[in-house]
Design an enzyme around this catalytic site. Structure first.
Site, PDB file in Angstrom:
ATOM      1  CG  LEU A 138      42.985  43.825  39.341  1.00 38.22           C
ATOM      2  CD1 LEU A 138      43.969  42.853  38.717  1.00 38.22           C
ATOM      3  CD2 LEU A 138      41.703  43.868  38.517  1.00 38.22           C
ATOM      4  CG  ASP A 139      37.597  42.126  44.163  1.00 45.47           C
ATOM      5  OD1 ASP A 139      37.665  43.283  44.620  1.00 45.47           O
ATOM      6  OD2 ASP A 139      36.558  41.631  43.698  1.00 45.47           O
ATOM      7  CE  LYS A 140      44.309  37.125  50.046  1.00 45.48           C
ATOM      8  NZ  LYS A 140      44.034  36.611  51.404  1.00 45.48           N
ATOM      9  NE  ARG A 239      33.323  38.755  43.719  1.00 42.31           N
ATOM     10  CZ  ARG A 239      33.906  38.945  44.903  1.00 42.31           C
ATOM     11  NH1 ARG A 239      34.814  39.894  45.039  1.00 42.31           N
ATOM     12  NH2 ARG A 239      33.591  38.191  45.927  1.00 42.31           N
TER      13      ARG A 239
END
Length: 298
Positions: A138-140, A239
């Site tokens: 998962l992205d930060k 995104r």
């Protein structure tokens, strides 16, 4: 200056009543501590604002926000995980709920304050030979459900049959503007630029095929809360596709967002439903939708 404060065993909670930067606020409410002590509490990721970890000294606090500080004793205690909670653990896998602001894995700049490193320390308390393996990321700045494997074999089993094993992967996205169409999907071919930006190619078969389904949960003129299901799991897929839809994810400057009303990226991994790689049982995990997503889109 008054601050409402309530303390639990391991945390201190403060309600923000006026606009102020984070470090001065902490210095006021924790006046018994030195400036260096407060700074180190910030740097270690012990401060959460509403539903994300914040380490920036000059983060602009707004009235109505809640600041939670993990006490030093709790942070130093070996069993305390910062920025995450374990939802499930057996001898093959660990499933966590990750907060926004915590890295999944190490980068050149940050080696220790990551989900992977903390879980490695967690399993090695039982035996120094134990290991943790990254299955997906998962992205930060994305929060939610994430799974790790406890062996190379289990990791490979999961990754090699990811599409067959994972039955449902649902995200929620807080996006800018009012999404008029109650549900729909985006299909495109994703490519990566030399500056590591993902983008949709208008040419068929030019890149990796990505399909994203969405439905509107609630919306107003400024924001929409979408439930998003991935048919494919490409880098930055949601995104890019939200930008393609004309409604960028809140706080996502990289992909067209114009503001950040919640102080974090408006993306959360809500549900992970998968077949256990060893037992074959169907397991479902859910991480509640962050409150800020719900209040902004009401």
């Amino acid at each position: 200056m008054k601050y409402k404060h309530k303390g639990r065993n391991n945390t201190l909670t403060y309600n923000v009543e006026e606009s102020i930067e984070l470090l001065p606020f902490l210095l006021q409410v924790m006046s018994n501590r030195s400036r260096n002590s407060v700074k180190s509490i910030l740097t270690r990721g012990q401060v959460t604002i509403d539903d994300h970890i914040e380490t920036k000294h000059n983060y602009a606090l707004q009235p109505g926000q809640t600041v939670t500080v993990l006490k030093n004793k709790a942070a130093i205690k070996e069993s305390q995980l910062i920025g995450m909670t374990i939802l499930y653990e057996d001898e093959d896998i660990i499933v966590i709920n990750k907060e926004a602001g915590l890295l999944s894995i190490a980068t050149q700049k940050e080696k220790r304050r990551t989900a992977h490193h903390q879980l490695m320390e967690h399993v090695q308390r039982e035996s120094s030979e134990n290991r943790i393996f990254v299955v997906h990321r998962l992205d930060k700045d994305t929060s939610g459900v994430m799974m790790f494997a406890k062996s190379e074999k289990v990791k490979r089993t999961l990754q090699n049959a990811w599409k067959e094993n994972v039955k449902e992967r649902t995200y929620v996205a807080l996006v800018e503007g009012e999404v008029k169409k109650p549900k729909g999907y985006i299909s495109s071919w994703l490519k990566e630029s030399s500056t590591h930006m993902m983008y949709s190619s208008s040419t068929k078969h030019d890149g990796l095929h990505a399909i994203t389904h969405y439905k509107v949960v609630q919306s107003n003129k400024s924001f929409s809360l979408l439930e998003v299901q991935l048919e494919t799991g490409r880098k930055n897929q949601i995104r890019v596709h939200m930008q393609d839809l004309g409604h960028s994810v809140v706080g996502d400057k990289k992909y067209g967002s114009t503001g950040n009303a919640i102080g974090r990226l408006g993306l959360h991994a809500k549900v992970l439903l998968f077949t256990h790689p060893v037992t074959g049982k169907l397991l479902r995990f859910e991480a509640p939708v962050p409150k800020s997503f719900l209040t902004k889109s009401k």
